[in-house]
Design an enzyme around this catalytic site. Structure first.
Site, PDB file in Angstrom:
ATOM      1  N   GLN A 431      15.930  78.155 -55.167  1.00 13.65           N
ATOM      2  CA  GLN A 431      16.805  78.510 -54.048  1.00 13.65           C
ATOM      3  C   GLN A 431      16.344  79.821 -53.414  1.00 13.65           C
ATOM      4  O   GLN A 431      16.330  80.862 -54.086  1.00 13.65           O
ATOM      5  CB  GLN A 431      18.252  78.646 -54.536  1.00 13.65           C
ATOM      6  CG  GLN A 431      19.227  79.062 -53.454  1.00 13.65           C
ATOM      7  CD  GLN A 431      20.641  79.160 -53.990  1.00 13.65           C
ATOM      8  OE1 GLN A 431      21.387  78.204 -53.969  1.00 13.65           O
ATOM      9  NE2 GLN A 431      21.011  80.331 -54.480  1.00 13.65           N
ATOM     10  N   SER A 434      18.851  84.688 -51.519  1.00 18.50           N
ATOM     11  CA  SER A 434      18.993  86.140 -51.619  1.00 18.50           C
ATOM     12  C   SER A 434      17.754  86.868 -51.099  1.00 18.50           C
ATOM     13  O   SER A 434      16.622  86.384 -51.244  1.00 18.50           O
ATOM     14  CB  SER A 434      19.241  86.558 -53.071  1.00 18.50           C
ATOM     15  OG  SER A 434      20.485  86.075 -53.532  1.00 18.50           O
ATOM     16  N   SER A 466      15.073  82.023 -59.240  1.00 17.51           N
ATOM     17  CA  SER A 466      14.749  81.435 -60.540  1.00 17.51           C
ATOM     18  C   SER A 466      13.743  80.311 -60.371  1.00 17.51           C
ATOM     19  O   SER A 466      13.808  79.534 -59.408  1.00 17.51           O
ATOM     20  CB  SER A 466      16.020  80.902 -61.203  1.00 17.51           C
ATOM     21  OG  SER A 466      16.974  81.935 -61.382  1.00 17.51           O
ATOM     22  N   GLU A 553      35.003  66.031 -55.922  1.00 20.16           N
ATOM     23  CA  GLU A 553      34.528  67.087 -56.806  1.00 20.16           C
ATOM     24  C   GLU A 553      34.309  66.565 -58.226  1.00 20.16           C
ATOM     25  O   GLU A 553      34.934  65.597 -58.663  1.00 20.16           O
ATOM     26  CB  GLU A 553      35.536  68.247 -56.834  1.00 20.16           C
ATOM     27  CG  GLU A 553      35.626  69.012 -55.526  1.00 20.16           C
ATOM     28  CD  GLU A 553      34.396  69.860 -55.254  1.00 20.16           C
ATOM     29  OE1 GLU A 553      33.536  69.960 -56.146  1.00 20.16           O
ATOM     30  OE2 GLU A 553      34.301  70.416 -54.164  1.00 20.16           O
TER      31      GLU A 553
END
Length: 689
Positions: A431, A434, A466, A553
């Protein structure tokens, strides 16, 4: 939120709160402040007429035929309005004796403390040999005076046992467990009133030109109250749900969790309420101190939490764990045979993971082609049957964030290209969100996406990524419209799928963490080309997509096992030789780990009831982080000097790594502080700062 989850319990609690508020109980308690013989007869008459005192008695005994959980829901509602009088003692003695009478309660043979003696017709008390007796109240010579809790009366007495009747089956352990069960419900009611009162005050009380709830310090204090209140309520709900049932060990375990959690929790919440209220909360005229008094009295009545923690350690060492069973009330009958047959096929397959993917059982809550769009009942049944077959789902890690977005917002070609290979583990994702200047505040990101012929060119720097060094693909947020950077920062952001292996211009630099490993990475994007077919949705939809959650969910039952570090702490306690202080610490870790699991169960039950997620799901994340961090640190403490010298000790190395590694949990994915801001605003309705 309150103890009750079902529609019936929610309605019962709401109805009783409205009724209890009309009694004027707090005013009665204030008026009776100086009267040690006050019996609160008028209030008790109303309680009797409403049937609250007998709700748990069988209909054959003139009661309502309710369960202990029904009683707990009622006691919580009455405590929230601080109904005075002998409701707690009557609920306990009625459950133990099976009859309706105004019966006081003593817990020690010396009768140093007798609860609710004024106005009682009988008293339940022990002798020195732990035999329990019911005696007429007239057999006691007593001294009564107003105490800490102005809504109750405590006496000291002597007794003549000449007219005593044996209370068959009663023991000190049983009586205290029953008292803990129903007192925990009252503690939950106190906690709920204090939380609601503090939050409402924080919304309207202004300082420096804005409501005090907009200040982060106050907001965080209120959310910490929420965390504690949810823990108190979960423990109270659980012990009532299992009380007086067939499994005595489970009730004993739940009661110890409640003793460790509920009463200290209620006291801290009451103190924090006064803190939020400020000067007005310190006045005698405000009701807050009456709730603090009730919380303190309940804690003193039930007994020392540290003793319960030691007992909980012993129970955990013996192998007891809280095993919550969810009653699906027959709703699983239609799906369980097929699910069981499918699971048998999966278990027999040569490639279990592929079988899970092909059946949709890896992610059954996702829509096709990844899952089954399974409802809550089906999800629970699948989990139960997989567990029964000993099948553990593989962790899909970042793919669990990327694929829902592709499923919901991507093209058919994107879904075909990425979903199944990722579920099979053939594609690994990272991902790229950030940045050095944009952690939780993704709206401030600076990575640019410039439109070119056939696609986009990405330039920028990402951090804390990560597995970027071995990822095949990345989900990446980049600013497609630089004009919105300062005016509308949440707009003008695109959501890109980046080929990490075959794209020119990507440099991955490992970042060594405090564990000594390098899971994190810095990623530099220098004129990286991303084709148009790797943009998900529109070029300015990135912020909305980054917040995607599927409408269906995930519903997952918690395991009966404790957190990994807590289980290790229990194993160390089993080796023997731990001082009492460390046994207490282990027991408290067991209690917190259990409460975290209970919050998950309550979330599942809400989903099964067709309700939206409650506060438990958000609180579970916050408490779960504390649980893992505190548990891992506890193991290192229990290992003592070994952590200094045993450099080749695998056990020490694993414990040290876990302790160091869990420090990231309160930072990654949004810091604890940011999560508390979000919880304060979205759950409690506090104003933005």
């Amino acid at each position: 939120m309150s103890i009750g989850i079902t529609d019936e319990h929610v309605e019962l609690a709401a109805s009783l709160r409205r009724w209890a508020a009309s009694l004027g109980g707090i005013e009665a308690a204030r008026l009776a402040e100086s009267d040690g013989e006050e019996t609160f007869d008028e209030t008790w008459k109303a309680v009797g007429e409403m049937g609250v005192a007998t709700i748990g008695l069988p209909e054959s005994a003139g009661g309502g035929g309710g369960s202990p959980l029904d009683v707990a829901v009622a006691l919580e509602a009455c405590a929230r309005e601080l109904v005075p009088g002998p409701l707690l003692s009557n609920a306990v003695t009625a459950a133990l004796l099976g009859r309706d009478e105004r019966c006081a309660l003593a817990l020690d043979p010396d009768l140093r403390v007798v609860l609710d003696l004024p106005g009682a017709t009988h008293v339940l008390l022990p002798d020195a040999d732990d035999a329990w007796w019911v005696v007429p109240a007239s057999a006691l010579s007593a001294t009564t005076s107003p105490g800490l809790d102005l809504t109750r009366r405590f006496s000291s007495a002597t007794v003549d046992l000449a007219d005593a009747t044996r209370a068959e089956g009663a023991t000190g352990d049983l009586v205290r467990r029953a008292l803990t069960t129903y007192a925990a419900a009252e503690a939950s009611g106190v906690a709920r009133w204090c939380l609601a009162t503090a939050v409402e005050h924080a919304k309207v009380r202004e300082q420096f030109g804005k409501p005090i709830g907009a200040f982060q310090a106050v907001k965080h204090l209120c959310v910490e109250m929420l965390e504690a209140a949810e823990a108190v309520t979960a423990a109270a709900w659980d012990v009532a749900a299992v009380a007086f049932g067939p499994d005595d060990d489970q009730w004993a375990f739940a009661a110890d969790v409640a003793r460790v959690t509920a009463f200290d929790g209620a006291v801290e919440i009451a103190k924090s309420c006064i803190q939020v209220l400020g000067g007005i909360g310190f006045t005698y005229e405000h009701d807050a101190h009456l709730y603090l008094r009730r919380a303190l009295a309940l804690r003193a009545l039930v007994g020392d939490a540290d003793q319960a923690a030691v007992a909980l350690t012993a129970r955990a060492v013996s192998g007891t764990r809280r095993q919550v069973e969810v009653d699906l009330e027959g709703r699983d009958d239609a799906v369980r045979p097929q699910v069981r047959a499918t699971v048998a096929t999966i278990a027999a397959a040569a490639d279990t993971r592929r079988a899970l993917v092909e059946t949709g059982y890896l992610t059954p809550h996702w829509p096709a082609p990844a899952g089954l769009a399974a409802d809550a009942v089906t999800q629970v049944v699948i989990d139960e049957e997989l567990a029964r077959a000993g099948i553990t789902r593989p962790d899909i890690v970042i793919a669990g964030w990327a694929l829902p977005t592709i499923l919901e917002h991507g093209t058919d070609a994107q879904r075909e290209r990425f979903v199944t290979p990722s579920l099979l583990g053939d594609l690994v994702w990272c991902q790229l969100f950030s940045e050095p200047g944009s952690g939780s505040d993704l709206a401030s990101l600076r990575t640019r996406a410039t439109k070119v012929d056939g696609g986009w060119r990405l330039d920028g720097q990402k951090v804390w990524t990560s597995v970027a060094d071995r990822a095949d693909w990345a989900i990446c947020l980049a600013r497609t419209d630089p004009e919105t950077q300062h005016t509308k920062p949440h707009q003008g952001i695109g959501y890109f799928l980046v080929d990490m292996r075959n794209s020119d211009g990507i440099e991955v630099r490992p970042l060594r963490e405090i564990t000594g490993e390098a899971l994190f990475n810095e990623v530099f994007l220098d004129d990286v080309f991303v084709p148009d077919d790797c943009l998900v949705a529109g070029p300015t939809d990135g912020w909305r997509l980054a917040r995607t959650t599927l409408a269906n969910e995930r519903v997952a039952m918690a395991t009966s096992r404790l957190d990994k570090s807590t289980e290790r702490a229990v194993a160390l306690a089993a080796d023997g030789g731990l001082p009492v202080t460390q046994q207490v610490a282990v027991g408290r870790s067991v209690a917190l780990s259990t409460v975290c699991a209970l919050l998950g169960v309550r979330t599942v039950l809400r989903s099964l009831g067709g309700q939206g997620p409650g506060a438990e799901s958000s609180v579970a994340k916050l408490l779960g982080v504390r649980n893992r961090q505190d548990g891992s640190e506890l193991v290192v403490r229990l290992l003592g000097e070994r952590v200094l010298t045993a450099v080749d000790d695998d056990e020490v190395a694993a414990a040290t790594w876990e302790m160091l590694n869990t420090r990231c949990l309160s930072i990654a994915g949004g810091t604890t502080q940011i999560m508390r801001n979000v919880a304060g605003e979205r759950i409690l309705g506090l104003p933005r700062g």
